[in-house]
Scaffold this active site. Structure first.
Site, short mmCIF file in Angstrom:
data_model
loop_
_atom_site.label_atom_id
_atom_site.label_comp_id
_atom_site.label_asym_id
_atom_site.label_seq_id
_atom_site.Cartn_x
_atom_site.Cartn_y
_atom_site.Cartn_z
N LYS A 74 0.80 -1.23 0.00
CA LYS A 74 0.00 0.00 0.00
C LYS A 74 0.84 1.29 0.00
CE LYS A 74 -4.18 -1.96 2.00
NZ LYS A 74 -5.19 -1.91 3.04
N ASN A 95 -4.70 1.96 -1.84
CA ASN A 95 -5.22 0.58 -1.98
C ASN A 95 -5.97 0.40 -3.29
OD1 ASN A 95 -7.67 1.87 -1.43
ND2 ASN A 95 -8.50 0.02 -0.50
N ASP A 111 -10.07 2.51 1.43
CA ASP A 111 -10.26 1.96 2.78
C ASP A 111 -10.96 3.00 3.67
OD1 ASP A 111 -9.15 -0.55 2.43
OD2 ASP A 111 -7.14 0.08 3.03
N GLY A 134 -4.73 3.02 16.96
CA GLY A 134 -3.86 2.51 15.90
C GLY A 134 -3.31 3.65 15.07
N ALA A 135 -2.21 3.37 14.40
CA ALA A 135 -1.59 4.39 13.54
C ALA A 135 -0.93 3.74 12.33
CB ALA A 135 -0.56 5.21 14.34
N GLY A 136 -1.38 2.53 11.98
CA GLY A 136 -0.86 1.84 10.80
C GLY A 136 -1.63 2.26 9.55
N GLY A 137 -1.55 1.43 8.52
CA GLY A 137 -2.16 1.78 7.23
C GLY A 137 -3.65 2.05 7.33
N ALA A 138 -4.39 1.14 7.97
CA ALA A 138 -5.84 1.31 8.06
C ALA A 138 -6.18 2.54 8.91
CB ALA A 138 -6.47 0.05 8.66
N GLY A 251 -16.30 -4.56 10.80
CA GLY A 251 -15.39 -4.30 9.68
C GLY A 251 -15.86 -4.83 8.34
P1 NDP Z 1 -0.57 -2.21 10.09
O1 NDP Z 1 0.39 -3.33 10.29
O2 NDP Z 1 -0.23 -1.11 9.17
O3 NDP Z 1 -0.93 -1.53 11.51
C1 NDP Z 1 -1.22 -2.32 12.64
C2 NDP Z 1 -1.65 -1.43 13.80
O4 NDP Z 1 -2.09 -2.25 14.88
C3 NDP Z 1 -0.55 -0.54 14.34
O5 NDP Z 1 -1.09 0.66 14.82
C4 NDP Z 1 0.00 -1.39 15.51
O6 NDP Z 1 0.63 -0.63 16.51
C5 NDP Z 1 -1.28 -1.96 16.04
N1 NDP Z 1 -1.07 -3.19 16.79
C6 NDP Z 1 -0.70 -4.39 16.29
N2 NDP Z 1 -0.60 -5.29 17.27
C7 NDP Z 1 -0.87 -4.65 18.43
C8 NDP Z 1 -0.94 -5.05 19.79
N3 NDP Z 1 -0.69 -6.30 20.16
N4 NDP Z 1 -1.29 -4.13 20.70
C9 NDP Z 1 -1.57 -2.86 20.34
N5 NDP Z 1 -1.52 -2.41 19.06
C10 NDP Z 1 -1.17 -3.30 18.12
O7 NDP Z 1 -1.91 -2.95 9.64
P2 NDP Z 1 -3.16 -2.29 8.86
O8 NDP Z 1 -3.37 -0.93 9.39
O9 NDP Z 1 -2.96 -2.46 7.41
O10 NDP Z 1 -4.34 -3.26 9.30
C11 NDP Z 1 -4.92 -3.14 10.57
C12 NDP Z 1 -6.20 -3.93 10.61
O11 NDP Z 1 -7.14 -3.35 9.70
C13 NDP Z 1 -6.05 -5.39 10.14
O12 NDP Z 1 -6.78 -6.21 11.05
C14 NDP Z 1 -6.69 -5.42 8.76
O13 NDP Z 1 -7.26 -6.68 8.48
C15 NDP Z 1 -7.77 -4.36 8.95
N6 NDP Z 1 -8.28 -3.78 7.71
C16 NDP Z 1 -9.62 -3.86 7.47
C17 NDP Z 1 -10.15 -3.33 6.33
C18 NDP Z 1 -11.62 -3.45 6.09
O14 NDP Z 1 -12.06 -3.13 4.98
N7 NDP Z 1 -12.41 -3.85 7.08
C19 NDP Z 1 -9.32 -2.64 5.33
C20 NDP Z 1 -7.92 -2.57 5.69
C21 NDP Z 1 -7.43 -3.14 6.84
P3 NDP Z 1 2.21 -0.33 16.45
O15 NDP Z 1 2.38 0.91 15.58
O16 NDP Z 1 2.59 -0.11 17.85
O17 NDP Z 1 2.86 -1.54 15.84
#
Ligand code: NDP
Length: 287
Positions: A74, A95, A111, A134-138, A251
């Site tokens: 992405k 995406n 997304d 959260g602060a990842g891609g989604a 979701g």
């Molecule tokens: P990323 O890997 O980019 O981000 C993961 C995030 O989750 C980060 O903020 C990470 O924090 C946090 N995280 C992971 N494990 C833990 C933990 N044990 N405790 C606390 N925080 C945690 O993933 P995405 O953003 O791409 O995906 C996230 C979710 O979104 C997935 O489950 C994916 O399936 C879902 N999704 C759903 C969609 C939909 O249409 N419903 C579309 C796209 C994604 P840290 O920065 O500290 O690592």
């Protein structure tokens, strides 16, 4: 004798990811194409990270009308595209890629839009206070769309504070939403006057008994709680929130809405949501 002409060349779209075999999107897209009589095909493609540039060049060469990007492409795909929409630019993640009439590939992010559409079935985020976990891609996609939709205040709460800081800064710099960052630690209490809480972490994915460690006593019937995790559909967070009277959004709706948005962008046809959702439930064994 009249010669019957049959068009054997469909319009092509698809998905590039690593771990493509587990991605159900192809079934959902093809169901929409069939339902609307569109001569389009969606190809699920396994693309390793080091060959992404070659794959995008291949899509250009083969006349693809666009494609989806999933994990882990992405962010990396951006360098191979010609243009970005504001949501892709701000979130730094693409995406969905669309080919324009001039042949240029424009990256966007459906997304966040998918999330927004699912949310708007329940609440208009304009003028609301939101917490994004959260602060990842989604999370980035969701946070950007919430800010662009006029959320007044946003708290980005993440296990890794630096990532939350970075996202909050993007929101502050590019939108009129007031944004701050906090660390997600055990027992995090949702701030007073919060309207919407979004779990945009991957916590709970494939783990029905796991949830983000927020203080559930700070959740009430004043809140809308949304989860981007779609497997399981009813996460522990949503179950616990509903038990406290909150309205919940799963979701699955986001997933179908983002796919529907891609069909709309590529074909110009507004696809039947129910057809797509029914197919997704069927292939996920939920029917
Ligand atoms: P990323 O890997 O980019 O981000 C993961 C995030 O989750 C980060 O903020 C990470 O924090 C946090 N995280 C992971 N494990 C833990 C933990 N044990 N405790 C606390 N925080 C945690 O993933 P995405 O953003 O791409 O995906 C996230 C979710 O979104 C997935 O489950 C994916 O399936 C879902 N999704 C759903 C969609 C939909 O249409 N419903 C579309 C796209 C994604 P840290 O920065 O500290 O690592």
């Amino acid at each position: 004798m009249a010669v019957m002409t049959i068009d054997f060349l469909p319009e092509l779209v698809g998905s590039m990811s690593t771990g493509a075999a587990g991605n159900p999107t192809v079934a959902v897209m093809e169901a929409a194409f069939r339902h609307h009589g569109l001569h389009w095909r969606y190809v699920n493609m396994e693309v390793p990270p080091d060959l992404l540039g070659v794959a995008v060049a291949g899509a250009r060469a083969m006349g693809f009308r666009g494609f989806n990007c999933s994990i882990p492409h992405k962010q990396a795909v951006v360098q191979f595209l010609d243009d970005l929409t504001p949501s892709a630019e701000l979130s730094g993640a693409v995406n969905c890629v669309m080919r324009g009439s001039d042949g240029r590939f424009t990256g966007t992010n459906t997304d966040g839009l998918g999330f927004l559409r699912a949310l708007r079935d329940v609440i208009d985020p304009h003028g609301t206070n939101v917490v994004v976990l959260g602060a990842g891609g989604a999370a980035r996609a969701v946070a950007v769309e919430l800010a662009l939709a006029g959320a007044t205040r946003m708290t980005v709460c993440n296990r890794t504070l630096s990532a939350a800081d970075d996202l909050a800064r993007v929101i502050r710099d590019a939108t009129s939403t007031i944004a701050d960052a906090v660390e997600l630690s055990v027992g995090y209490g949702i701030p007073e006057r919060t309207d919407i809480v979004v779990n945009a972490t991957s916590v709970g994915l494939y783990e029905p008994d796991t949830m983000v460690p927020i203080d559930m006593d700070t959740i009430s019937d004043q809140h809308v709680v949304a989860d981007v995790v779609f497997n399981p559909i009813e996460t522990s967070l949503l179950r616990a929130s509903a038990a406290r009277g909150a309205q919940t959004i799963n979701g699955l709706a986001m997933l179908v809405h983002q796919a529907a948005e891609a069909v709309r962008l590529w074909t110009g046809v507004d696809p039947d949501f129910d057809v797509m959702e029914t197919k997704l439930r069927e292939v996920m064994g939920l029917e």
